[in-house]
Design a protein around this motif. Sequence first.
Motif, mmCIF file in Angstrom:
data_model
loop_
_atom_site.group_PDB
_atom_site.id
_atom_site.type_symbol
_atom_site.label_atom_id
_atom_site.label_comp_id
_atom_site.label_asym_id
_atom_site.label_seq_id
_atom_site.Cartn_x
_atom_site.Cartn_y
_atom_site.Cartn_z
ATOM 1 N N LEU A 46 -84.898 -29.890 4.477
ATOM 2 C CA LEU A 46 -84.822 -31.184 3.504
ATOM 3 C C LEU A 46 -84.472 -31.823 4.203
ATOM 4 N N VAL A 47 -85.243 -33.387 3.696
ATOM 5 C CA VAL A 47 -85.265 -34.532 4.119
ATOM 6 C C VAL A 47 -84.412 -35.626 3.240
ATOM 7 N N LEU A 48 -83.373 -35.794 3.794
ATOM 8 C CA LEU A 48 -82.532 -36.530 3.072
ATOM 9 C C LEU A 48 -82.885 -38.312 3.356
ATOM 10 N N LEU A 49 -83.355 -38.510 3.210
ATOM 11 C CA LEU A 49 -83.656 -40.161 2.929
ATOM 12 C C LEU A 49 -82.237 -41.132 2.662
ATOM 13 N N ILE A 50 -81.728 -41.728 3.187
ATOM 14 C CA ILE A 50 -81.059 -42.778 3.256
ATOM 15 C C ILE A 50 -81.196 -44.458 3.678
ATOM 16 N N VAL A 51 -80.635 -44.712 2.369
ATOM 17 C CA VAL A 51 -81.695 -46.318 1.999
ATOM 18 C C VAL A 51 -79.696 -46.843 1.784
ATOM 19 N N ARG A 328 -67.331 -43.356 5.328
ATOM 20 C CA ARG A 328 -66.904 -41.958 4.697
ATOM 21 C C ARG A 328 -67.686 -41.733 3.667
ATOM 22 N N THR A 329 -68.298 -41.972 2.602
ATOM 23 C CA THR A 329 -68.846 -41.288 1.845
ATOM 24 C C THR A 329 -70.073 -40.872 2.714
ATOM 25 N N ILE A 330 -71.062 -41.446 3.543
ATOM 26 C CA ILE A 330 -71.650 -40.573 4.243
ATOM 27 C C ILE A 330 -71.798 -39.494 4.871
ATOM 28 N N GLY A 331 -70.485 -39.877 5.283
ATOM 29 C CA GLY A 331 -69.444 -38.380 6.352
ATOM 30 C C GLY A 331 -69.504 -37.462 5.235
ATOM 31 N N GLU A 332 -69.291 -37.952 3.968
ATOM 32 C CA GLU A 332 -68.539 -36.819 2.595
ATOM 33 C C GLU A 332 -70.345 -35.798 2.366
ATOM 34 N N LEU A 333 -71.239 -36.494 2.458
ATOM 35 C CA LEU A 333 -72.754 -36.353 1.760
ATOM 36 C C LEU A 333 -73.319 -35.566 3.330
ATOM 37 N N LEU A 334 -72.664 -35.499 4.176
ATOM 38 C CA LEU A 334 -73.617 -35.147 5.370
ATOM 39 C C LEU A 334 -72.842 -33.671 5.661
ATOM 40 N N ASP A 335 -71.217 -33.937 5.341
ATOM 41 C CA ASP A 335 -70.148 -32.506 5.376
ATOM 42 C C ASP A 335 -71.069 -31.424 4.982
ATOM 43 N N PHE A 336 -71.330 -31.652 3.598
ATOM 44 C CA PHE A 336 -71.513 -31.163 2.310
ATOM 45 C C PHE A 336 -73.116 -30.489 2.328
ATOM 46 N N VAL A 337 -74.217 -31.476 3.282
ATOM 47 C CA VAL A 337 -75.208 -30.846 3.384
ATOM 48 C C VAL A 337 -75.412 -29.473 4.919
ATOM 49 N N ASP A 338 -74.298 -30.187 5.763
ATOM 50 C CA ASP A 338 -73.871 -29.194 6.806
ATOM 51 C C ASP A 338 -74.114 -28.221 6.519
ATOM 52 N N ASN A 345 -81.518 -27.478 10.084
ATOM 53 C CA ASN A 345 -82.453 -27.262 8.568
ATOM 54 C C ASN A 345 -83.074 -28.800 8.075
ATOM 55 N N VAL A 346 -81.920 -29.553 8.320
ATOM 56 C CA VAL A 346 -81.999 -30.792 7.709
ATOM 57 C C VAL A 346 -82.568 -31.944 8.469
ATOM 58 N N VAL A 347 -83.664 -32.915 8.386
ATOM 59 C CA VAL A 347 -84.232 -34.259 9.457
ATOM 60 C C VAL A 347 -83.341 -35.649 8.195
ATOM 61 N N VAL A 348 -82.327 -36.049 8.775
ATOM 62 C CA VAL A 348 -82.602 -38.003 7.591
ATOM 63 C C VAL A 348 -82.833 -39.033 8.741
ATOM 64 N N GLY A 349 -83.480 -39.587 6.999
ATOM 65 C CA GLY A 349 -83.962 -40.996 7.681
ATOM 66 C C GLY A 349 -83.204 -41.801 7.128
ATOM 67 N N PHE A 350 -82.375 -42.583 8.003
ATOM 68 C CA PHE A 350 -81.659 -43.948 7.193
ATOM 69 C C PHE A 350 -82.984 -44.850 7.341
ATOM 70 N N SER A 351 -82.322 -46.064 6.755
ATOM 71 C CA SER A 351 -82.639 -47.644 6.881
ATOM 72 C C SER A 351 -81.895 -48.336 5.433
ATOM 73 N N SER A 352 -82.487 -49.532 5.483
ATOM 74 C CA SER A 352 -81.962 -50.611 4.730
ATOM 75 C C SER A 352 -83.587 -51.357 4.071
ATOM 76 N N GLY A 503 -80.300 -32.451 16.210
ATOM 77 C CA GLY A 503 -79.287 -33.631 16.210
ATOM 78 C C GLY A 503 -78.786 -34.607 17.596
ATOM 79 N N ALA A 504 -80.278 -34.135 18.607
ATOM 80 C CA ALA A 504 -80.149 -35.703 19.646
ATOM 81 C C ALA A 504 -80.202 -36.427 19.475
#
Length: 547
Positions: A46-51, A328-338, A345-352, A503-504
Amino acid sequence: MKKLALLAALAALLALACGAPADAPEAEAGGEETTGSAVPEGTPRLVLLIVVDQMRGDYLERFRPLLNHGLGRLLQEGVVFTDTHHFHAATETAPGHATLATGAFPKRHGIVANSWFDRERGSDVYCCGDPEHGVSPRNMLVPALGDLLKAAYPQAKVYAASAKDRAAILMGGHHADGAWWYGRSTGSFVTSTYYGDEESQPAWVEAFNDEDRLAVHFANAWKPLLPLDHTSAYDIEPLDRGPFIDTFPHAVGGFTVEREAFYRDVYTSPFVDGYLEDFAEVLIEAENLGADEVPDLLAVSFSALDTVGHGYGPNAPETLDVILRLDRTIGELLDFVDERIGMENVVVGFSSDHGVGEVPDLVVRDGGDGGRFGTDQTLCLQRLQSRLKGRFGGGEFLVDTFYLDGETIAAEEANRAAIEDEIIEAMSDCPLIAEVVRPAELDPANPLHELYLNNYYPERSGDLVVVVKPNVLPVPASVIVASHGSPYAYDTHVPMIIRRQDGAGQVVEARANTIDLAASLAPLLGLDLDSIAGFEGFDGTDRLADR
């Protein structure tokens, strides 16, 4: 073979593109049959793209001691690019999301603003406007990362969700399996017939909407997580609205028991972000994302920082509270995905999509230069119309702000270059305007001009470029307190983080551009950058090899 298969698939995708514009560029390709690529070992599931809409580039560092959840986790476990900028001038929601999703500048993907004047129709066009479906990604002229993923792996699933339609639609690309956004009148997540008729919509969406999870916030005030007397260390102060100080607590909804007013107000509160996170969890589970070796993509854009930031500015307690809740909200999402998929098994891209400027009135109050458009600028523009008529004839030569009417110019047998000269001279003398220039005369060696060149698409952009001075907004404070849209660093500077599977964590201080995000995620998905016609950025993770 893999390169030709991918290019052939891209050509087919763009040719079909669900009715994409005829002038959409097609990828070069051979004539081989598309079979899909084998998934390389180690490819994320899964790629999780968070903007985060309106997340200024300095927010994460400024509030770092307070970020102990999702944002803090990304800062600790991700590759953090501290000097990332949008390298185009129109720092608005639509161009920003399209750039992040495609890895291309507006001059190529065509989303030059949230809306623009259509010369053929003679009216404004919404960036995602579609006469057939209401809204769709058809105005975006290149494929998004999700489209490339589907071209390589036909079984891949691509979904997008946001409080804003344009954010979800543009991030999902032309071939998303679904895109949803917040319906402000109903409090439900809605979509477009572009993604299928009403009968084909997943049952889980209707079930989610029926739960009315926002009801918990009805008749409850929005109160800050952090007491106001603990915020002074972060240069936070309640917004000074003249004789009134606007601060907590806030009711959600006006003086009415009508739910529609409540749902509308949720859109300008942090609660819309939490609601979106709930929806994302249900989506992941219902669509079984990340369940097999074929990589899927979920793009989620959180909007509250923008909707609240416009009303209060970057230094208000409300803005800080949105960030703390978003952590906190993004934390809940990451915890759920984890828990469900495993972050290995997940890559996260984050930006604005863009940053935000200071409140101009406060800049002036504190002795700086800035201001808002008002009487002087309005009269400049109105007098310009009269001035053009007096010199060149009786027609209306401006059909929209800085779009010239070619038919009127021809009918009056007027000299177009002379009309442009007259506009440039008149508007350049207006207070708060830095310069007015023809697109053809933009100088690539000028740092600001380069951003306008990257934003210029001839069929959609204006006939003249108007550059306002720093800390200037073209709207009164009664409409918007703080905003964005300029080519200046406070609007272009945004965060960018890539959390790889291991996660490095690492910090990269070298300059990066937001076009680099898609180009950096693509190789992690097993997509060969050399085979993709479109990316203007480069793989930012390459610069980690020698570190």
